[in-house]
Design a protein around this motif. Structure first.
Motif, PDB file in Angstrom:
ATOM      1  N   SER A 324       0.831  -1.201   0.000  1.00 55.40           N
ATOM      2  CA  SER A 324       0.000   0.000   0.000  1.00 55.40           C
ATOM      3  C   SER A 324       0.871   1.259   0.000  1.00 55.40           C
ATOM      4  N   LYS A 325       2.108   1.144   0.528  1.00 59.67           N
ATOM      5  CA  LYS A 325       3.095   2.256   0.485  1.00 59.67           C
ATOM      6  C   LYS A 325       4.428   1.584   0.160  1.00 59.67           C
ATOM      7  N   ASP A 326       5.376   2.349  -0.356  1.00 61.22           N
ATOM      8  CA  ASP A 326       6.674   1.762  -0.730  1.00 61.22           C
ATOM      9  C   ASP A 326       7.343   1.060   0.443  1.00 61.22           C
ATOM     10  N   ASP A 327       7.207   1.663   1.645  1.00 64.80           N
ATOM     11  CA  ASP A 327       7.936   1.118   2.797  1.00 64.80           C
ATOM     12  C   ASP A 327       7.022   0.317   3.734  1.00 64.80           C
ATOM     13  N   SER A 328       5.853  -0.110   3.254  1.00 68.58           N
ATOM     14  CA  SER A 328       4.947  -0.791   4.191  1.00 68.58           C
ATOM     15  C   SER A 328       5.481  -2.177   4.555  1.00 68.58           C
ATOM     16  N   LYS A 329       5.181  -2.550   5.831  1.00 66.50           N
ATOM     17  CA  LYS A 329       5.602  -3.859   6.316  1.00 66.50           C
ATOM     18  C   LYS A 329       4.501  -4.851   5.939  1.00 66.50           C
ATOM     19  N   LEU A 330       4.893  -5.949   5.317  1.00 68.72           N
ATOM     20  CA  LEU A 330       3.844  -6.871   4.888  1.00 68.72           C
ATOM     21  C   LEU A 330       4.062  -8.289   5.409  1.00 68.72           C
ATOM     22  N   LEU A 331       2.988  -9.054   5.388  1.00 68.06           N
ATOM     23  CA  LEU A 331       3.063 -10.482   5.679  1.00 68.06           C
ATOM     24  C   LEU A 331       2.181 -11.190   4.649  1.00 68.06           C
ATOM     25  N   ILE A 332       2.741 -12.257   4.069  1.00 70.78           N
ATOM     26  CA  ILE A 332       1.974 -13.058   3.104  1.00 70.78           C
ATOM     27  C   ILE A 332       1.784 -14.444   3.723  1.00 70.78           C
ATOM     28  N   CYS A 333       0.529 -14.851   3.898  1.00 72.43           N
ATOM     29  CA  CYS A 333       0.258 -16.167   4.482  1.00 72.43           C
ATOM     30  C   CYS A 333      -0.304 -17.070   3.398  1.00 72.43           C
ATOM     31  N   ILE A 334       0.145 -18.316   3.411  1.00 74.20           N
ATOM     32  CA  ILE A 334      -0.272 -19.232   2.342  1.00 74.20           C
ATOM     33  C   ILE A 334      -0.658 -20.596   2.909  1.00 74.20           C
ATOM     34  N   CYS A 335      -1.748 -21.165   2.351  1.00 78.78           N
ATOM     35  CA  CYS A 335      -2.187 -22.489   2.816  1.00 78.78           C
ATOM     36  C   CYS A 335      -3.062 -23.169   1.766  1.00 78.78           C
ATOM     37  N   GLY A 336      -2.811 -24.457   1.574  1.00 79.52           N
ATOM     38  CA  GLY A 336      -3.599 -25.236   0.620  1.00 79.52           C
ATOM     39  C   GLY A 336      -2.933 -26.571   0.381  1.00 79.52           C
ATOM     40  N   PRO A 337      -3.259 -27.252  -0.735  1.00 86.03           N
ATOM     41  CA  PRO A 337      -2.574 -28.512  -1.037  1.00 86.03           C
ATOM     42  C   PRO A 337      -1.064 -28.270  -1.097  1.00 86.03           C
ATOM     43  N   ALA A 338      -0.272 -29.266  -0.696  1.00 81.29           N
ATOM     44  CA  ALA A 338       1.182 -29.079  -0.623  1.00 81.29           C
ATOM     45  C   ALA A 338       1.786 -28.499  -1.907  1.00 81.29           C
ATOM     46  N   PRO A 339       1.425 -28.994  -3.116  1.00 80.40           N
ATOM     47  CA  PRO A 339       2.039 -28.424  -4.322  1.00 80.40           C
ATOM     48  C   PRO A 339       1.685 -26.943  -4.515  1.00 80.40           C
ATOM     49  N   PHE A 340       0.463 -26.572  -4.115  1.00 84.96           N
ATOM     50  CA  PHE A 340       0.037 -25.168  -4.203  1.00 84.96           C
ATOM     51  C   PHE A 340       0.936 -24.303  -3.318  1.00 84.96           C
ATOM     52  N   THR A 341       1.117 -24.753  -2.071  1.00 85.97           N
ATOM     53  CA  THR A 341       1.907 -23.975  -1.107  1.00 85.97           C
ATOM     54  C   THR A 341       3.368 -23.895  -1.565  1.00 85.97           C
ATOM     55  N   GLU A 342       3.902 -25.036  -1.998  1.00 88.73           N
ATOM     56  CA  GLU A 342       5.316 -25.050  -2.432  1.00 88.73           C
ATOM     57  C   GLU A 342       5.534 -24.133  -3.634  1.00 88.73           C
ATOM     58  N   SER A 354      11.151 -12.137   1.106  1.00 85.66           N
ATOM     59  CA  SER A 354      12.054 -12.929   1.944  1.00 85.66           C
ATOM     60  C   SER A 354      11.248 -13.922   2.780  1.00 85.66           C
ATOM     61  N   SER A 355      11.958 -14.846   3.453  1.00 84.17           N
ATOM     62  CA  SER A 355      11.233 -15.841   4.257  1.00 84.17           C
ATOM     63  C   SER A 355      10.497 -15.184   5.429  1.00 84.17           C
ATOM     64  N   GLU A 356      10.988 -14.014   5.910  1.00 84.22           N
ATOM     65  CA  GLU A 356      10.261 -13.324   7.007  1.00 84.22           C
ATOM     66  C   GLU A 356       8.940 -12.732   6.513  1.00 84.22           C
ATOM     67  N   ASP A 357       8.871 -12.480   5.193  1.00 82.03           N
ATOM     68  CA  ASP A 357       7.642 -11.901   4.624  1.00 82.03           C
ATOM     69  C   ASP A 357       6.550 -12.955   4.457  1.00 82.03           C
ATOM     70  N   ILE A 358       6.949 -14.261   4.498  1.00 78.66           N
ATOM     71  CA  ILE A 358       6.019 -15.337   4.123  1.00 78.66           C
ATOM     72  C   ILE A 358       5.791 -16.280   5.309  1.00 78.66           C
ATOM     73  N   HIS A 359       4.534 -16.630   5.559  1.00 76.65           N
ATOM     74  CA  HIS A 359       4.261 -17.703   6.527  1.00 76.65           C
ATOM     75  C   HIS A 359       3.414 -18.756   5.829  1.00 76.65           C
ATOM     76  N   SER A 360       3.876 -20.024   5.850  1.00 77.60           N
ATOM     77  CA  SER A 360       3.052 -21.086   5.271  1.00 77.60           C
ATOM     78  C   SER A 360       2.525 -21.948   6.414  1.00 77.60           C
ATOM     79  N   PHE A 361       1.241 -22.289   6.320  1.00 80.13           N
ATOM     80  CA  PHE A 361       0.621 -23.143   7.345  1.00 80.13           C
ATOM     81  C   PHE A 361       0.814 -24.593   6.931  1.00 80.13           C
ATOM     82  N   THR A 362       1.495 -25.358   7.772  1.00 79.36           N
ATOM     83  CA  THR A 362       1.699 -26.792   7.507  1.00 79.36           C
ATOM     84  C   THR A 362       1.624 -27.518   8.856  1.00 79.36           C
ATOM     85  N   ALA A 363       1.639 -28.844   8.809  1.00 81.39           N
ATOM     86  CA  ALA A 363       1.558 -29.605  10.073  1.00 81.39           C
ATOM     87  C   ALA A 363       2.932 -29.664  10.720  1.00 81.39           C
TER      88      ALA A 363
END
Ligand code: FAD
Ligand code: NAD
Length: 363
Positions: A324-342, A354-363
């Motif tokens: 939303s702004k050039d310097d905004s702090k973001l988080l991207i969360c992802i969840c679904g079938p394993a191939p989708f998430t990968e 970066s990996s800090e920007d992304i959280h994937s939900f897995t077991a």
């Protein structure tokens, strides 16, 4: 038994004590840590046995005692975050003086890594079962009165059933009763949105569970931390099919508790229109809260579908994930079938996240 701990951990080992009045017993745990909240405490009383677990970062402090005397079914838990004190309050069944609390059982007074402590299950009653789509249902389970358990945002539980004489265990992520709950969520209830696979091992059996029957529910588990979302400006949620379930509580938490939040966007991948979970509720939420937006992408759309089509791709993601702004702090969360998430994670990394920007939900 206390597992090997380093010097810092040793200083952090909690201690406990108990005292009584004519009608009650209070077990007090001094955790030596601040910011203790109710969802870090899990208590069960079953068949005369009291089990308590306090989650302190990566460790669990366990109490496990066969009580000397009978108590009533309702067990209360109080936490005083500032001083790190937890009180478990039991009501005596008979008005007598207790000489001791009880006999220690396995793991009593242990302080062990959460990953080493195995699961504890309690029987929960099926209260209701309602259709969400043609193959997905919302199950409402009720915890026993003598259990104190809250599932934190982004965490899942395991359900256990005995199928043809074998114990089968599968993970599920609790949701809220609705995206915009009319009533505060009852903490004694756990709502699960579960897709029934006709050829599946576990879900057809679950589908046959009748109202009033019981199923075993484990303690919560999961790596998501609320702190990951507490200071973000922009939150992007990528969900496929029932991978939507962790997004439900996360959405409510973010919209109601994160002051810095400017935008929340959900990109929801499904096969057909009929597969979209809580479509009306999502559209209603987008209408009510200007910060929230939802987009549906179908991989097997009917002819009439005028919206986006296809599967997760780099071009869809670069169009969707925009700060939303050039310097905004973001988080991207992802969840679904394993191939989708990968695939999603790979595309996002290629786009420079970066990996800090992304959280994937897995077991
Ligand atoms: P399975 O027996 O696992 O089969 C599933 C499907 O795959 C069926 O269509 C089956 O025919 C097919 N299949 C099985 N084996 C094969 C094979 N060898 N080759 C090809 N096809 C095969 N699900 C939800 O609905 N809601 C949730 O909230 C939820 N939360 C989850 C949280 C986590 C952390 C994880 C990891 C999963 C979650 N799941 C959730 C999925 C859930 O745990 C189960 O995997 C799901 O319910 C399927 O279980 P099942 O035993 O009925 O099906
Ligand atoms: P589905 O088969 O109905 O597919 C939904 C969408 O996912 C498809 O339209 C497509 O866009 C995408 N998709 C499916 N397979 C893909 C592939 N191979 N490559 C790229 N994209 C693909 O989905 P479903 O039956 O609802 O399954 C949901 C999955 O989410 C399950 O595997 C479940 O275990 C998982 N899940 C995980 C968690 C978690 O880890 N926390 C929570 C809930 C669900």
């Amino acid at each position: 038994k206390t597992k090997e701990l380093d010097a810092t951990s040793k200083e952090l080992i909690p201690s406990d004590d108990w005292f009584q009045t004519d009608s009650s017993i209070t077990v007090t745990i001094y955790t030596k840590q601040k910011d203790i909240i109710s969802e870090l405490v899990i208590v069960d009383y079953q068949d005369g046995k009291l089990r308590g677990e306090i989650i302190l970062k990566d460790y669990s402090y366990i109490l496990n005692v066969e009580l000397s005397y009978a108590i009533q079914e309702d067990v209360a838990v109080h936490t005083t975050g500032k001083v790190g004190k937890v009180e478990i309050i039991l009501k005596k069944k008979d008005n007598i003086t207790w000489k001791n609390l009880g006999q220690p059982l396995e793991g009593h007074h242990s302080f062990i890594r959460c990953t080493d402590r195995g699961f504890h299950y309690r029987k929960c009653k099926l209260i209701s079962k309602t259709d969400v789509t043609h193959n997905t249902k919302l199950f409402c389970l009720m915890l026993p009165q003598s259990t104190h358990l809250q599932v934190p945002v982004g965490q899942h539980i395991y359900l256990k059933q005995i199928i043809a004489g074998t114990e089968i265990v599968k993970p599920y992520t609790p949701v809220s009763s609705s995206l915009i709950p009319e009533l505060p969520n009852l903490t004694a209830h756990i709502f699960l949105m579960i897709k029934i696979y006709p050829n599946g091992l576990f879900t057809p059996e679950l589908d046959h569970l009748q109202i009033g029957e019981y199923i075993y529910v484990s303690n919560p588990e999961g790596s998501f931390k609320k702190s990951q979302v507490q200071t973000v400006d922009d939150l992007f949620l990528l969900a496929a099919g029932t991978g939507f379930t962790p997004m439900v509580k996360l959405l409510s938490y973010a919209l109601n508790n994160v002051c810095s939040l400017r935008i929340v966007k959900l990109m929801f991948f499904n096969k057909t229109e009929g597969d979209i979970l809580w479509r009306n509720k999502l559209e209603e939420l987008a209408f009510q809260d200007k910060r929230f937006d939802v987009e549906f992408i179908l991989s097997e759309p009917e002819k009439e579908w005028t919206g986006k089509q296809g599967k997760i791709s780099s071009s869809l993601l670069s169009e969707f994930v925009k700060r939303s702004k050039d310097d905004s702090k973001l988080l991207i969360c992802i969840c679904g079938p394993a191939p989708f998430t990968e695939q999603g994670i790979r595309f996002l990394q290629d786009l420079g996240y970066s990996s800090e920007d992304i959280h994937s939900f897995t077991a």
